[in-house]
Motif scaffolding. Structure first.
Motif, short mmCIF file in Angstrom:
data_model
loop_
_atom_site.label_atom_id
_atom_site.label_comp_id
_atom_site.label_asym_id
_atom_site.label_seq_id
_atom_site.Cartn_x
_atom_site.Cartn_y
_atom_site.Cartn_z
N LEU A 140 3.73 -18.68 0.27
CA LEU A 140 5.01 -18.08 -0.10
C LEU A 140 4.98 -16.55 -0.09
CD1 LEU A 140 6.10 -20.45 -3.02
CD2 LEU A 140 6.70 -20.55 -0.59
N ALA A 141 3.99 -15.96 -0.74
CA ALA A 141 3.95 -14.49 -0.83
C ALA A 141 3.91 -13.82 0.54
CB ALA A 141 2.76 -14.05 -1.69
N PRO A 142 3.09 -14.28 1.49
CA PRO A 142 3.10 -13.61 2.81
C PRO A 142 4.47 -13.64 3.48
CG PRO A 142 1.14 -14.95 2.58
CD PRO A 142 2.02 -15.28 1.41
N LEU A 143 5.16 -14.77 3.41
CA LEU A 143 6.47 -14.87 4.04
C LEU A 143 7.46 -13.90 3.41
CD1 LEU A 143 8.59 -16.24 5.85
CD2 LEU A 143 8.86 -17.95 4.03
N PHE A 144 7.56 -13.91 2.09
CA PHE A 144 8.56 -13.08 1.43
C PHE A 144 8.19 -11.60 1.46
CE2 PHE A 144 9.28 -17.14 -1.11
CZ PHE A 144 10.32 -17.54 -0.28
N GLU A 145 6.91 -11.29 1.28
CA GLU A 145 6.50 -9.88 1.28
C GLU A 145 6.66 -9.26 2.66
OE1 GLU A 145 2.63 -9.45 -0.39
OE2 GLU A 145 3.26 -10.07 -2.40
N GLU A 146 6.31 -9.99 3.70
CA GLU A 146 6.49 -9.44 5.05
C GLU A 146 7.98 -9.25 5.36
OE1 GLU A 146 4.14 -8.19 6.96
OE2 GLU A 146 2.82 -8.69 5.28
N GLY A 147 8.81 -10.21 4.95
CA GLY A 147 10.24 -10.07 5.18
C GLY A 147 10.83 -8.86 4.50
N ILE A 148 10.30 -8.53 3.32
CA ILE A 148 10.82 -7.39 2.57
C ILE A 148 10.23 -6.08 3.08
CG2 ILE A 148 10.80 -6.29 0.30
CD1 ILE A 148 11.00 -9.15 -0.88
N PHE A 149 8.91 -6.01 3.21
CA PHE A 149 8.27 -4.73 3.52
C PHE A 149 8.28 -4.40 5.01
CE2 PHE A 149 6.50 -5.77 -0.63
CZ PHE A 149 6.66 -4.56 -1.29
#
Length: 248
Positions: free
Chosen positions: A159-168
């Motif tokens: 989950l974190a890689p998907l959401f963090e990459e989408g944001i940053f």
């Protein structure tokens, strides 16, 4: 995430670039994500504390694990929904001003996988040479309840890689590129990505180096491939290798 040919990527319509930084996205994307993470986590923690008094250790671990998963999933999906409604066609555009959620080639996906694993090995070597002590568990940063290591590992790997990459590397990089250029936007998004990971390092300065390197790698993959997916894969592989120890 489906594989596409280079010709398909080349024919992706370029994202319309503004003349200035889109501060709504720069401030709104990470701000909304963090507020949702903290707010949902604290709400679920209060519910759990009320439900388990006197405390039941086994039930607390199960509830804490579910609370962590729901917090990460809910915060990420709501943030993506907010972003998607504001960027339109830029969501899939592969240019620096786009968000990069279009497809990628198999070669770039393999590049993301290999580079993420290599960076993780370097991080393991650094941790062996310069060990840290007293680093907080992910659960302790979000909720006042214990959680099973498996739950934190699933969040870290999926989950974190998907959401963090989408944001940053999606929202921030795309919003900053018109004013700072691709390189400047990549550096700025990586810097903010690193700063926001300071709390989980618990004062361990050396632990920020692999995080900064991961941010830089993901930004490079995003700009070179025209897609977020290679960076997401690199982020997943990096977290997966580092998170293996949490299962033991």
């Amino acid at each position: 995430m489906a594989s596409t040919t280079p010709a398909t990527l080349a024919n992706t319509p370029p994202a319309p670039c503004a003349d200035a930084i889109d501060w709504r996205l720069v401030l709104g994307a990470p701000g909304l994500y963090l507020l949702l993470l903290v707010g949902m986590a604290q709400g679920l923690a209060l519910l759990g504390s009320a439900a388990f008094a006197p405390p039941d250790a086994g039930a607390q671990y199960v509830y804490g694990s579910l609370a962590l998963l729901l917090t990460q999933l809910g915060a990420g999906l709501l943030t993506f929904r907010w972003l998607r409604a504001r960027v339109g066609a830029r969501w899939r555009a592969g240019s620096a001003c786009g968000f990069g959620f279009g497809g990628s080639t198999r070669a770039w996906m393999l590049a993301g996988e290999g580079s993420g694993l290599m960076l993780a090995l370097a991080a393991v070597a650094l941790a062996w040479l310069l060990p840290r002590h007293g680093a907080p568990h992910l659960a302790s940063l979000l909720i006042a309840l214990p959680a099973l290591p498996l739950a934190s590992t699933l969040i870290s790997v999926l989950l974190a890689p998907l959401f963090e990459e989408g944001i940053f590397r999606g929202a921030l990089l795309g919003a900053l590129a018109p004013a700072l250029g691709p390189l400047g936007a990549g550096v700025a998004s990586t810097a903010l990505f690193t700063v926001l990971h300071v709390p989980e390092q618990a004062g361990y300065f050396w632990g920020l180096l692999p995080i900064a390197a991961l941010g830089g790698l993901a930004a490079w993959l995003r700009l070179r491939s025209g897609s977020l997916w290679p960076g997401i894969v690199a982020h997943m592989c990096f977290n997966a290798l580092l998170g293996l120890g949490a299962l033991h």
